[in-house]
Scaffold this motif. Structure first.
Motif, PDB file in Angstrom:
ATOM      1  N   PRO A  96      50.468  45.822  30.454  1.00  0.00           N
ATOM      2  CA  PRO A  96      51.242  47.031  30.129  1.00  0.00           C
ATOM      3  C   PRO A  96      52.722  46.699  29.929  1.00  0.00           C
ATOM      4  O   PRO A  96      53.258  45.803  30.570  1.00  0.00           O
ATOM      5  CB  PRO A  96      51.026  47.937  31.340  1.00  0.00           C
ATOM      6  CG  PRO A  96      50.627  47.014  32.446  1.00  0.00           C
ATOM      7  CD  PRO A  96      49.889  45.877  31.809  1.00  0.00           C
ATOM      8  N   TRP A  97      53.349  47.467  29.026  1.00  0.00           N
ATOM      9  CA  TRP A  97      54.756  47.239  28.686  1.00  0.00           C
ATOM     10  C   TRP A  97      55.644  48.247  29.423  1.00  0.00           C
ATOM     11  O   TRP A  97      55.182  49.297  29.865  1.00  0.00           O
ATOM     12  CB  TRP A  97      54.961  47.399  27.181  1.00  0.00           C
ATOM     13  CG  TRP A  97      54.268  46.375  26.350  1.00  0.00           C
ATOM     14  CD1 TRP A  97      54.746  45.140  25.992  1.00  0.00           C
ATOM     15  CD2 TRP A  97      52.980  46.488  25.731  1.00  0.00           C
ATOM     16  NE1 TRP A  97      53.823  44.488  25.195  1.00  0.00           N
ATOM     17  CE2 TRP A  97      52.740  45.287  25.016  1.00  0.00           C
ATOM     18  CE3 TRP A  97      51.997  47.475  25.712  1.00  0.00           C
ATOM     19  CZ2 TRP A  97      51.568  45.052  24.304  1.00  0.00           C
ATOM     20  CZ3 TRP A  97      50.824  47.247  25.010  1.00  0.00           C
ATOM     21  CH2 TRP A  97      50.614  46.052  24.316  1.00  0.00           C
ATOM     22  N   SER A  98      56.923  47.943  29.491  1.00  0.00           N
ATOM     23  CA  SER A  98      57.915  48.805  30.137  1.00  0.00           C
ATOM     24  C   SER A  98      58.562  49.722  29.096  1.00  0.00           C
ATOM     25  O   SER A  98      59.067  49.240  28.079  1.00  0.00           O
ATOM     26  CB  SER A  98      58.981  47.947  30.822  1.00  0.00           C
ATOM     27  OG  SER A  98      60.011  48.749  31.379  1.00  0.00           O
ATOM     28  N   TYR A  99      58.538  51.038  29.368  1.00  0.00           N
ATOM     29  CA  TYR A  99      59.080  52.030  28.433  1.00  0.00           C
ATOM     30  C   TYR A  99      60.011  52.997  29.151  1.00  0.00           C
ATOM     31  O   TYR A  99      59.901  53.239  30.363  1.00  0.00           O
ATOM     32  CB  TYR A  99      57.956  52.878  27.816  1.00  0.00           C
ATOM     33  CG  TYR A  99      57.018  52.153  26.906  1.00  0.00           C
ATOM     34  CD1 TYR A  99      57.284  52.019  25.545  1.00  0.00           C
ATOM     35  CD2 TYR A  99      55.833  51.608  27.403  1.00  0.00           C
ATOM     36  CE1 TYR A  99      56.402  51.373  24.698  1.00  0.00           C
ATOM     37  CE2 TYR A  99      54.942  50.959  26.568  1.00  0.00           C
ATOM     38  CZ  TYR A  99      55.236  50.837  25.223  1.00  0.00           C
ATOM     39  OH  TYR A  99      54.361  50.188  24.394  1.00  0.00           O
ATOM     40  N   ARG A 100      60.865  53.597  28.335  1.00  0.00           N
ATOM     41  CA  ARG A 100      61.611  54.790  28.740  1.00  0.00           C
ATOM     42  C   ARG A 100      61.389  55.818  27.639  1.00  0.00           C
ATOM     43  O   ARG A 100      61.676  55.557  26.467  1.00  0.00           O
ATOM     44  CB  ARG A 100      63.100  54.500  28.900  1.00  0.00           C
ATOM     45  CG  ARG A 100      63.941  55.748  29.226  1.00  0.00           C
ATOM     46  CD  ARG A 100      65.427  55.386  29.315  1.00  0.00           C
ATOM     47  NE  ARG A 100      66.262  56.566  29.397  1.00  0.00           N
ATOM     48  CZ  ARG A 100      66.573  57.200  30.518  1.00  0.00           C
ATOM     49  NH1 ARG A 100      66.097  56.764  31.684  1.00  0.00           N
ATOM     50  NH2 ARG A 100      67.352  58.259  30.508  1.00  0.00           N
ATOM     51  N   LEU A 101      60.858  56.982  28.021  1.00  0.00           N
ATOM     52  CA  LEU A 101      60.574  58.054  27.068  1.00  0.00           C
ATOM     53  C   LEU A 101      61.455  59.255  27.392  1.00  0.00           C
ATOM     54  O   LEU A 101      61.552  59.670  28.556  1.00  0.00           O
ATOM     55  CB  LEU A 101      59.102  58.476  27.144  1.00  0.00           C
ATOM     56  CG  LEU A 101      58.056  57.365  27.034  1.00  0.00           C
ATOM     57  CD1 LEU A 101      56.653  57.949  27.175  1.00  0.00           C
ATOM     58  CD2 LEU A 101      58.195  56.613  25.722  1.00  0.00           C
ATOM     59  N   PRO A 161      63.483  49.452  31.583  1.00  0.00           N
ATOM     60  CA  PRO A 161      64.382  48.514  32.261  1.00  0.00           C
ATOM     61  C   PRO A 161      63.772  47.137  32.510  1.00  0.00           C
ATOM     62  O   PRO A 161      64.511  46.160  32.670  1.00  0.00           O
ATOM     63  CB  PRO A 161      64.711  49.223  33.579  1.00  0.00           C
ATOM     64  CG  PRO A 161      63.619  50.228  33.763  1.00  0.00           C
ATOM     65  CD  PRO A 161      63.207  50.645  32.400  1.00  0.00           C
ATOM     66  N   GLU A 162      62.454  47.032  32.559  1.00  0.00           N
ATOM     67  CA  GLU A 162      61.818  45.736  32.818  1.00  0.00           C
ATOM     68  C   GLU A 162      61.454  45.003  31.535  1.00  0.00           C
ATOM     69  O   GLU A 162      60.900  43.901  31.586  1.00  0.00           O
ATOM     70  CB  GLU A 162      60.570  45.940  33.679  1.00  0.00           C
ATOM     71  CG  GLU A 162      60.865  46.520  35.050  1.00  0.00           C
ATOM     72  CD  GLU A 162      59.610  46.752  35.864  1.00  0.00           C
ATOM     73  OE1 GLU A 162      58.552  46.230  35.477  1.00  0.00           O
ATOM     74  OE2 GLU A 162      59.691  47.444  36.891  1.00  0.00           O
ATOM     75  N   ALA A 163      61.755  45.597  30.391  1.00  0.00           N
ATOM     76  CA  ALA A 163      61.354  44.985  29.121  1.00  0.00           C
ATOM     77  C   ALA A 163      62.078  43.678  28.850  1.00  0.00           C
ATOM     78  O   ALA A 163      61.605  42.853  28.060  1.00  0.00           O
ATOM     79  CB  ALA A 163      61.607  45.960  27.969  1.00  0.00           C
ATOM     80  N   TRP A 164      63.233  43.465  29.505  1.00  0.00           N
ATOM     81  CA  TRP A 164      64.040  42.277  29.226  1.00  0.00           C
ATOM     82  C   TRP A 164      63.859  41.187  30.275  1.00  0.00           C
ATOM     83  O   TRP A 164      64.525  40.155  30.220  1.00  0.00           O
ATOM     84  CB  TRP A 164      65.522  42.677  29.155  1.00  0.00           C
ATOM     85  CG  TRP A 164      65.739  43.932  28.381  1.00  0.00           C
ATOM     86  CD1 TRP A 164      66.171  45.129  28.857  1.00  0.00           C
ATOM     87  CD2 TRP A 164      65.497  44.134  26.986  1.00  0.00           C
ATOM     88  NE1 TRP A 164      66.223  46.069  27.860  1.00  0.00           N
ATOM     89  CE2 TRP A 164      65.814  45.481  26.686  1.00  0.00           C
ATOM     90  CE3 TRP A 164      65.044  43.313  25.953  1.00  0.00           C
ATOM     91  CZ2 TRP A 164      65.688  46.026  25.413  1.00  0.00           C
ATOM     92  CZ3 TRP A 164      64.918  43.852  24.678  1.00  0.00           C
ATOM     93  CH2 TRP A 164      65.242  45.187  24.428  1.00  0.00           C
ATOM     94  N   VAL A 165      62.973  41.400  31.249  1.00  0.00           N
ATOM     95  CA  VAL A 165      62.742  40.412  32.301  1.00  0.00           C
ATOM     96  C   VAL A 165      62.086  39.163  31.710  1.00  0.00           C
ATOM     97  O   VAL A 165      61.253  39.250  30.808  1.00  0.00           O
ATOM     98  CB  VAL A 165      61.862  41.020  33.412  1.00  0.00           C
ATOM     99  CG1 VAL A 165      61.500  39.962  34.453  1.00  0.00           C
ATOM    100  CG2 VAL A 165      62.567  42.194  34.064  1.00  0.00           C
ATOM    101  N   ALA A 166      62.448  38.008  32.214  1.00  0.00           N
ATOM    102  CA  ALA A 166      61.870  36.759  31.726  1.00  0.00           C
ATOM    103  C   ALA A 166      60.353  36.779  31.871  1.00  0.00           C
ATOM    104  O   ALA A 166      59.809  37.213  32.899  1.00  0.00           O
ATOM    105  CB  ALA A 166      62.454  35.579  32.512  1.00  0.00           C
ATOM    106  N   GLY A 167      59.665  36.348  30.819  1.00  0.00           N
ATOM    107  CA  GLY A 167      58.209  36.291  30.839  1.00  0.00           C
ATOM    108  C   GLY A 167      57.526  37.540  30.330  1.00  0.00           C
ATOM    109  O   GLY A 167      56.299  37.557  30.168  1.00  0.00           O
TER     110      GLY A 167
END
Length: 327
Positions: free
Chosen positions: A181-186, A286-292
Motif C-alpha cells: 500500500p502507498w501513502s496518500y493525503r486526500l 507523508p511517508e511517500a518520501w521515505v527511503a525504500g
C-alpha cells in the motif's frame, strides 16, 4: 475514429458509420488524424468554429476515444456521439448504448440526431488539474485511478498479449506480486457522505484523510477496465464523485478484493470506503518520501495516462451532452 481500437474493429466500423450517416442525409466530415493529438486538434477546431463547424462530434472506438472527444466538447454544448467498439466501452455501457455492435450503434446515433434536443442527454464530467498533467487540465468521463488500479492500467497498456480485456487480469496478477500500500493525503470538498473513513475537518468546508491505501479512485461513473464495477453506486448525473479508498490492505487482502470488484461486492468489505464529494485532491502522503518506498502510480483517467500526483479532480454537473436516442 481510432483505427487500432477493438483489435482494428474501429477502422472498419468507422467507415460504416460514415456511410450510414451520409445515407441518412447528414453532412459528415472525417476529423480522424494520424495520431490522437492531430485528431484532437481537428476536433477542437471544428467545435470552436475555427475549422469547419459541426453540430455534433462522433467518436468511434473505446473509452480512450470518449476521453479524446470529451476534451473537445465538454462545456461547449456540442453533443458527443459514441460508437463503442473498443476493449472497455465502460462509459457507453453505463449509458446503455449498443456495445460492439456498430450497425446498431450507428442506427441509434441517427435516431438521436433526428430527435433534436430530445436526443441529447446531459451528464456530468470531471476536470482533472495538477502540475504533473502534460498539456494542462484534462476532462474525464469515467474515473481517475491513482492506486493499484492505475498501476494495473499502466501495466496493461504495456502488454502486447493477451488481447482484449484479459490483459487487465494478467496485469493485475503481475502487479499484485509486487504490491504494497502507498501513502496518500486526500482532501475532499463538498462531502455528502463518507461512512467509515475517518475524515479530519479542514478550512472552508474541506475534509482530509491521510494514510496508506491500495486503491484510490475518483469515479464519475460506476465501472472501469471493461466491466470492473469500481464504484457501483456512482451516477453520471448527480453532480458528485464517488471516491473509492481501500485502506492499508495486505497483499492477501488485495488478492481477495480484486475478484469481487467485477460484481461491486468489494464495497462491502471492512477496509473499503466510498466518500461522495464534489471534488478531491490526491497527493502523496507523508511517508511517500521515505527511503525504500515504491513510487506512487501515475494517475490514469478513462484508461489513458494522466500524470504524476498531486492532482485535483472536480465534477462539473451536466458539462457533457451525449447523443442518446429517446426511450
Amino acid at each position: 475514429m481510432n483505427p487500432t481500437a477493438g483489435k482494428g474493429r474501429a477502422a472498419y466500423a468507422g467507415e460504416g458509420v460514415l456511410a450510414g450517416l451520409r445515407r441518412a442525409g447528414h453532412d459528415v466530415v472525417d476529423l480522424s488524424g494520424p495520431d490522437a493529438d492531430a485528431a484532437l486538434a481537428r476536433a477542437r477546431a471544428a467545435v470552436d468554429g475555427t475549422g469547419l463547424p459541426v453540430d455534433a462530434l462522433v467518436v468511434v472506438g473505446g473509452d480512450g476515444m470518449v476521453h479524446l472527444g470529451a476534451q473537445a466538447v465538454a462545456g461547449t454544448g456540442v453533443p458527443l456521439g459514441i460508437v463503442p467498439v473498443g476493449t472497455g466501452n465502460d462509459f457507453a455501457a453505463t449509458l446503455g448504448l449498443p456495445v460492439r455492435d456498430p450497425a446498431a450503434a450507428g442506427a441509434a446515433l441517427c435516431r438521436a440526431l433526428d430527435a433534436g434536443p430530445a436526443g441529447r442527454r446531459p451528464v456530468d464530467a470531471a476536470l482533472a488539474t495538477g502540475p504533473g498533467l502534460a498539456g494542462g487540465p484534462r476532462w474525464l468521463a469515467g474515473a481517475v485511478s491513482a492506486g493499484l488500479d492505475a498501476a494495473v492500467n499502466a501495466r496493461a497498456n504495456r502488454l502486447r498479449h493477451p488481447r482484449g480485456s484479459a490483459r487487465y487480469t494478467v496485469a493485475a496478477a503481475l502487479e499484485l506480486v509486487r504490491y504494497r500500500p502507498w501513502s496518500y493525503r486526500l482532501t475532499f470538498d463538498g462531502v455528502v457522505e463518507g461512512p467509515g473513513l475517518r475524515l479530519r475537518p479542514g478550512p472552508a468546508g474541506t475534509a482530509t484523510w491521510t494514510g496508506r491505501a491500495a486503491l484510490v479512485t475518483a469515479a464519475n461513473g460506476p465501472q472501469i477496465g471493461g466491466g470492473i464495477r469500481v464504484a457501483p453506486s456512482a451516477s453520471l448525473d448527480n453532480g458528485l464523485l464517488d471516491v473509492l479508498v481501500a485502506t492499508d490492505l495486505s497483499k492477501a487482502g488485495a488478492l481477495a478484493v480484486f475478484p469481487s470488484m467485477f460484481t461491486g461486492g468489494h464495497v462491502r468489505r471492512r477496509k473499503v470506503h466510498v466518500v461522495r464529494a464534489r471534488a478531491v485532491t490526491i497527493e502523496p502522503g507523508p511517508e511517500a518520501w521515505v527511503a525504500g518506498e515504491r513510487p506512487l502510480p501515475v494517475a490514469h483517467a478513462d484508461g489513458e495516462r494522466l500524470g504524476a500526483l498531486p492532482l485535483r479532480v472536480e465534477v462539473r454537473a451536466r458539462a457533457l451532452q451525449v447523443l442518446v436516442e429517446p426511450r
